[in-house]
Structures are given as structure tokens and as C-alpha cells.
Design an enzyme around this catalytic site. Structure first.
Site, PDB file in Angstrom:
ATOM      1  N   GLY A   1     -14.283 -27.045 -44.115  1.00 42.64           N
ATOM      2  CA  GLY A   1     -15.675 -26.631 -44.166  1.00 42.64           C
ATOM      3  C   GLY A   1     -15.810 -25.143 -44.309  1.00 42.64           C
ATOM      4  O   GLY A   1     -14.852 -24.394 -44.181  1.00 42.64           O
TER       5      GLY A   1
ATOM      6  N   ASP B   1      -3.471 -21.724 -42.571  1.00 43.38           N
ATOM      7  CA  ASP B   1      -2.986 -21.202 -43.849  1.00 43.38           C
ATOM      8  C   ASP B   1      -4.066 -20.322 -44.436  1.00 43.38           C
ATOM      9  O   ASP B   1      -5.239 -20.476 -44.090  1.00 43.38           O
ATOM     10  CB  ASP B   1      -2.717 -22.344 -44.847  1.00 43.38           C
ATOM     11  CG  ASP B   1      -3.999 -22.835 -45.500  1.00 43.38           C
ATOM     12  OD1 ASP B   1      -4.390 -22.263 -46.540  1.00 43.38           O
ATOM     13  OD2 ASP B   1      -4.638 -23.755 -44.970  1.00 43.38           O
TER      14      ASP B   1
ATOM     15  N   HIS C   1       5.283  -7.516 -45.223  1.00 43.02           N
ATOM     16  CA  HIS C   1       4.742  -6.952 -43.978  1.00 43.02           C
ATOM     17  C   HIS C   1       3.544  -7.759 -43.475  1.00 43.02           C
ATOM     18  O   HIS C   1       3.486  -8.150 -42.303  1.00 43.02           O
ATOM     19  CB  HIS C   1       4.347  -5.488 -44.189  1.00 43.02           C
ATOM     20  CG  HIS C   1       3.583  -4.929 -43.025  1.00 43.02           C
ATOM     21  ND1 HIS C   1       4.202  -4.449 -41.890  1.00 43.02           N
ATOM     22  CD2 HIS C   1       2.243  -4.854 -42.793  1.00 43.02           C
ATOM     23  CE1 HIS C   1       3.278  -4.077 -41.014  1.00 43.02           C
ATOM     24  NE2 HIS C   1       2.071  -4.310 -41.536  1.00 43.02           N
TER      25      HIS C   1
ATOM     26  N   CYS D   1       9.195  -6.392 -39.371  1.00 38.60           N
ATOM     27  CA  CYS D   1       9.428  -6.967 -40.704  1.00 38.60           C
ATOM     28  C   CYS D   1      10.511  -6.185 -41.450  1.00 38.60           C
ATOM     29  O   CYS D   1      10.870  -5.076 -41.052  1.00 38.60           O
ATOM     30  CB  CYS D   1       8.124  -7.001 -41.517  1.00 38.60           C
ATOM     31  SG  CYS D   1       7.744  -5.475 -42.393  1.00 38.60           S
TER      32      CYS D   1
ATOM     33  N   CYS E   1       9.315  -2.637 -42.794  1.00 38.00           N
ATOM     34  CA  CYS E   1       9.267  -1.591 -41.765  1.00 38.00           C
ATOM     35  C   CYS E   1      10.681  -1.282 -41.269  1.00 38.00           C
ATOM     36  O   CYS E   1      11.019  -0.127 -41.007  1.00 38.00           O
ATOM     37  CB  CYS E   1       8.355  -2.008 -40.620  1.00 38.00           C
ATOM     38  SG  CYS E   1       6.623  -2.083 -41.133  1.00 38.00           S
TER      39      CYS E   1
ATOM     40  N   ASP F   1     -11.409 -34.668 -50.330  1.00 38.18           N
ATOM     41  CA  ASP F   1     -12.679 -34.539 -49.614  1.00 38.18           C
ATOM     42  C   ASP F   1     -13.663 -33.703 -50.410  1.00 38.18           C
ATOM     43  O   ASP F   1     -13.294 -33.040 -51.368  1.00 38.18           O
ATOM     44  CB  ASP F   1     -12.446 -33.856 -48.262  1.00 38.18           C
ATOM     45  CG  ASP F   1     -12.005 -32.414 -48.432  1.00 38.18           C
ATOM     46  OD1 ASP F   1     -11.101 -32.163 -49.256  1.00 38.18           O
ATOM     47  OD2 ASP F   1     -12.561 -31.523 -47.780  1.00 38.18           O
TER      48      ASP F   1
ATOM     49  N   ASP G   1      -2.503 -29.111 -50.536  1.00 40.19           N
ATOM     50  CA  ASP G   1      -3.936 -29.279 -50.496  1.00 40.19           C
ATOM     51  C   ASP G   1      -4.295 -30.308 -51.571  1.00 40.19           C
ATOM     52  O   ASP G   1      -3.593 -30.426 -52.569  1.00 40.19           O
ATOM     53  CB  ASP G   1      -4.553 -27.918 -50.829  1.00 40.19           C
ATOM     54  CG  ASP G   1      -5.816 -27.700 -50.045  1.00 40.19           C
ATOM     55  OD1 ASP G   1      -6.387 -28.681 -49.554  1.00 40.19           O
ATOM     56  OD2 ASP G   1      -6.236 -26.537 -49.940  1.00 40.19           O
TER      57      ASP G   1
ATOM     58  N   GLY H   1      -6.633 -30.441 -53.794  1.00 40.66           N
ATOM     59  CA  GLY H   1      -7.160 -29.972 -55.065  1.00 40.66           C
ATOM     60  C   GLY H   1      -8.661 -30.150 -55.175  1.00 40.66           C
ATOM     61  O   GLY H   1      -9.290 -29.663 -56.109  1.00 40.66           O
TER      62      GLY H   1
ATOM     63  N   CYS I   1       6.607  -2.710 -35.864  1.00 37.47           N
ATOM     64  CA  CYS I   1       6.672  -3.946 -36.660  1.00 37.47           C
ATOM     65  C   CYS I   1       8.137  -4.317 -36.913  1.00 37.47           C
ATOM     66  O   CYS I   1       8.970  -3.454 -37.182  1.00 37.47           O
ATOM     67  CB  CYS I   1       5.936  -3.762 -37.983  1.00 37.47           C
ATOM     68  SG  CYS I   1       6.068  -5.214 -39.050  1.00 37.47           S
TER      69      CYS I   1
HETATM   70 ZN   LIG Z   1       6.127  -4.373 -41.154  1.00 40.21          ZN
END
Ligand SMILES: [Zn+2]
Length: 394
Positions: free
Chosen positions: A240, A287, A359, A325, A328, A165, A89, A91, A323
Site C-alpha cells: 500500500g 526492501d 556504503h 563498510c 569506509c 495484487d 515482486d 510485477g 562505518c
Molecule cells: Zn561506509
């Protein structure tokens, strides 16, 4: 960098594709995980790979003092050990919001083109040249303009940079938005010119996205998309402050005007319904700090809506049924995670931050993977209805 579109939605805006950078490929739509200082808080690079994160977004402002060291190490991908695609980014948002509490929905006082932040001792002043501000850590006056931002970002060496910007707030009127937008367009030209001088300094090509502002006004959004669309940017950041109900329309105005063959990044949003709107209206990457920040506050994402672990003492339920991940997968329950979180032991708390962040980030990364798959299989709208009808019910 190359961008290939693999599939379009019937509305002609949404698409699935691939961004090919010198540090790897990003299959879109994709969520870029925020590692402001070059690392994701409480999530290791190995965790990132395991949860199938494709790219990391860091911040030019926060890394500015370390940029010589990062350049020395060969750029952000190497320095951070992440070794995959990265984005920084500019800044601009950080310096303009210092001390003001400026968020995506917060107002600022403004007089004669000078941004007066809420705290007089932390004044940030926007002028044609750039932004004068007071460093919150040293108390010293400092300055960042388009040239400084490009020099910093080119030393950090992410694959994708953002032009400098001026973000306006929802409280800013039409006249101020025109003024800020025209300044942002002049800054875009200056960003491009300075970027060209340094974009190959680290031995690989670094790309630059122009950032679209224009508040909630259709004429401003279309005009700036047209103007920036003609410049030699490699892609575009959709910026924005947005009211939720306006998001889809604003993105449509911008993306109907922007060149189709360049990728677009929606800055700072990750709520699932925002991601669906963004993907439908032609944003390729996203993001946001929310998944990790909210995890550290005990907010856990589930397919049935988000929960707060406070309410799950002694619960044997998984964080989210089904899930995939690592947290989990290891069998952690809501009650066990809550106990780690509420423990006075610092190590246990850190373990909680790690497990909960993994997670939540995986939840959003997986969502973008599922959206991509649904697009490729011509069932995006069906998937969107199914996901949101379950997720949005409280
Ligand atoms: Zn998970």
C-alpha cells in the site's frame, strides 16, 4: 521454508527470528537488497556477501522475458550468481504504474473502474482478469494477470514470491478501495491455485506470500488480514501507499490479525524511521531501491542524518565515522568520492556508484542487524531512541 520466532517485543507484535529457505537462512529483521533485474546496480555478488546482505529482491515484471533462460539455469539464485535467498515482486505495481508516475504517494485518474494513466498512450487497464498494458519498450499491447504472474515467478524461481495484487493510491476513496481489495482477494485465490501447479518445477520448493492492501482504513485492513490470513500462504507482504504518520497504525491493524507464525515483508520502504516502526509493529523483512538509487545521486547515509556529497568538496572526512563498510574501511573520504562522482571519466563514475552504493546498503543492512541484536538483548526501545535522536536531527 520455515520461520522461527526467537524473541518478541513487549507489544507482542515486533519479533526477531529466522526464515529458513532452500537457498539459505535470513536472520530477521532483515533488509533485502533490490536487484530488479537479478543484479544489484553497481554492486557485485562479492560486494553483497562482504556487506553481509542476506537476500536479494528482484522483479517479476522486469525479468519476465528472461524467465525461460533463468529456469534453464536452475532458478534466480544460480542464474544471478548470488546463490543466496531471493524474493520476487509480482510485477503488479510495475504494470499498473506504467506511464502514470504512480508511486507510493501519487494519485491516478480513475473512471468506471478503469485506471487512466497520465499518458493516454501508455494506458494500463485493470479488469477482473488482470491488467492490460502497453509494453513501454516495444509499444505492443501486453497482459499480466494472477496466472501469468505466477507462471513467470515460478520460472524465475525465487524462494519467495508475491501474489498478484492491485495497489491503490492515497487519492483513491473508500469505495474504490473496497472494490480493489475484493479483487485483490479474488486474485489471491487465483495466485495460490496457479502457484501450486508450478512451485516445485525447478526441483526445490518456492513459497508464496499474500499481499495485503486496504489503504488507510482500519476495517478494510483488518478484514483483508483476516481473509488472507486464512488462506494457505507461506507469509505476507504488507502493501500500500502510506502516509508516514499512519504507517505504524496500519501495520498494527494488519499484524494483529495475521497468523503470528508466518513471516511478513514490508514492501518498498527503507528509511530508518520506517524500518524502526516496521520492526516494532511486526514486519520481519524490508526492501527498497532507495539506498542504491540515492547513492548514485550523491546522497550518503550517516548516523547523523543523510548528507549530499555536493557540499563536501575537498573534505577529508570519512563518509560516516565508525562505518564498517568496505568503502569506509579502504579509507575513502567524502571529498575523494565527490571527485570520482563529478569526474567526466565513465570508469571513475562507475567506481563512485559502486563505492557509494556499498556504503548506503551496508548502512541499512547494519541497521537491521543492530535492531535484531537489540531485540534479542531486550533493549530495542532504548536503541531506537538513541539511533533516531541522532539520525533525525538535521
Ligand atoms: Zn561506509
Amino acid at each position: 521454508m520455515k520461520f522461527e520466532i526467537e524473541k518478541r517485543l513487549p507489544n507482542g507484535l515486533g519479533r526477531a527470528g529466522k526464515i529458513i529457505t532452500e537457498h539459505g537462512e535470513i536472520k530477521t529483521p532483515a533488509f533485502m537488497v533490490v536487484g530488479t533485474h537479478g543484479e544489484v546496480k553497481f554492486v557485485s555478488n562479492d560486494d553483497m556477501k562482504a556487506l553481509n546482505a542476506q537476500a536479494m529482491l528482484s522483479n517479476g515484471y522486469h525479468l519476465r522475458n528472461r524467465s525461460p533462460e533463468i529456469a534453464e539455469a536452475g532458478g534466480l539464485a544460480e542464474w544471478s550468481g548470488w546463490n543466496g535467498p531471493t524474493l520476487t515482486d509480482s510485477g503488479g505495481f510495475q504494470v499498473m504504474s506504467l506511464g502514470s508516475g504512480l508511486g507510493k504517494v501519487v494519485s491516478m485518474e480513475r473512471e468506471k473502474g478503469v485506471v487512466n494513466t497520465a499518458h493516454k498512450d501508455r494506458l494500463a487497464k485493470v479488469s477482473e482478469k488482470g491488467v492490460d498494458f502497453v509494453d513501454p519498450f516495444t509499444g505492443e499491447p501486453d497482459f499480466i494477470g494472477p496466472e501469468e504472474s505466477m507462471q513467470i515467478q515460478c520460472r524465475i524461481g525465487a524462494d519467495i514470491h508475491m501474489a498478484f495484487d492491485e495497489l491503490t493510491s492515497l487519492a483513491d476513496d473508500y469505495d474504490y478501495n473496497i472494490e480493489a481489495l475484493e479483487r485483490t482477494e479474488r486474485w489471491a485465490e487465483r495466485s495460490l491455485a496457479e502457484h501450486k501447479k508450478h512451485c516445485d518445477d525447478l526441483g526445490y520448493h518456492q513459497n508464496l506470500y499474500g499481499v495485503l492492501q486496504g489503504g488507510r482504513w482500519e476495517d478494510l485492513r483488518r478484514r483483508t488480514a483476516n481473509n488472507l490470513g486464512k488462506m494457505e500462504f507461506d507469509g505476507y507482504g504488507l502493501g500500500g501507499a502510506f502516509l508516514k504518520e499512519d504507517l505504524g497504525e496500519i501495520l498494527r491493524w494488519c499484524n494483529e490479525e495475521l497468523p503470528e507464525e508466518k513471516p511478513r515483508h514490508l514492501l518498498g520502504l527503507s528509511h530508518p524511521d520506517d524500518i524502526f516502526i516496521g520492526a516494532e509493529m511486526g514486519a520481519d523483512t524490508f526492501d527498497c531501491v532507495a539506498p542504491t538509487r540515492e547513492a548514485r545521486h550523491g546522497k550518503i547515509y550517516t548516523r547523523d542524518g543523510n548528507i549530499n556529497l555536493r557540499k563536501f568538496r575537498d573534505s577529508n572526512e570519512p563518509l560516516d565515522f565508525g562505518c564498517d563498510c568496505a568503502t569506509c574501511g579502504a579509507g575513502w573520504t567524502r571529498g575523494q568520492l565527490r571527485a570520482l562522482w563529478r569526474s567526466g571519466d565513465l570508469e571513475k563514475k562507475r567506481q563512485f556508484y559502486n563505492l557509494a552504493s556499498i556504503h548506503n546498503v551496508r548502512f541499512i543492512v547494519r541497521l537491521t542487524e543492530e535492531i535484531r541484536k537489540a531485540m534479542l538483548e531486550d533493549r530495542f526501545y532504548e536503541f531506537k531512541d538513541k539511533f533516531l535522536s541522532r539520525y533525525m536531527v538535521k
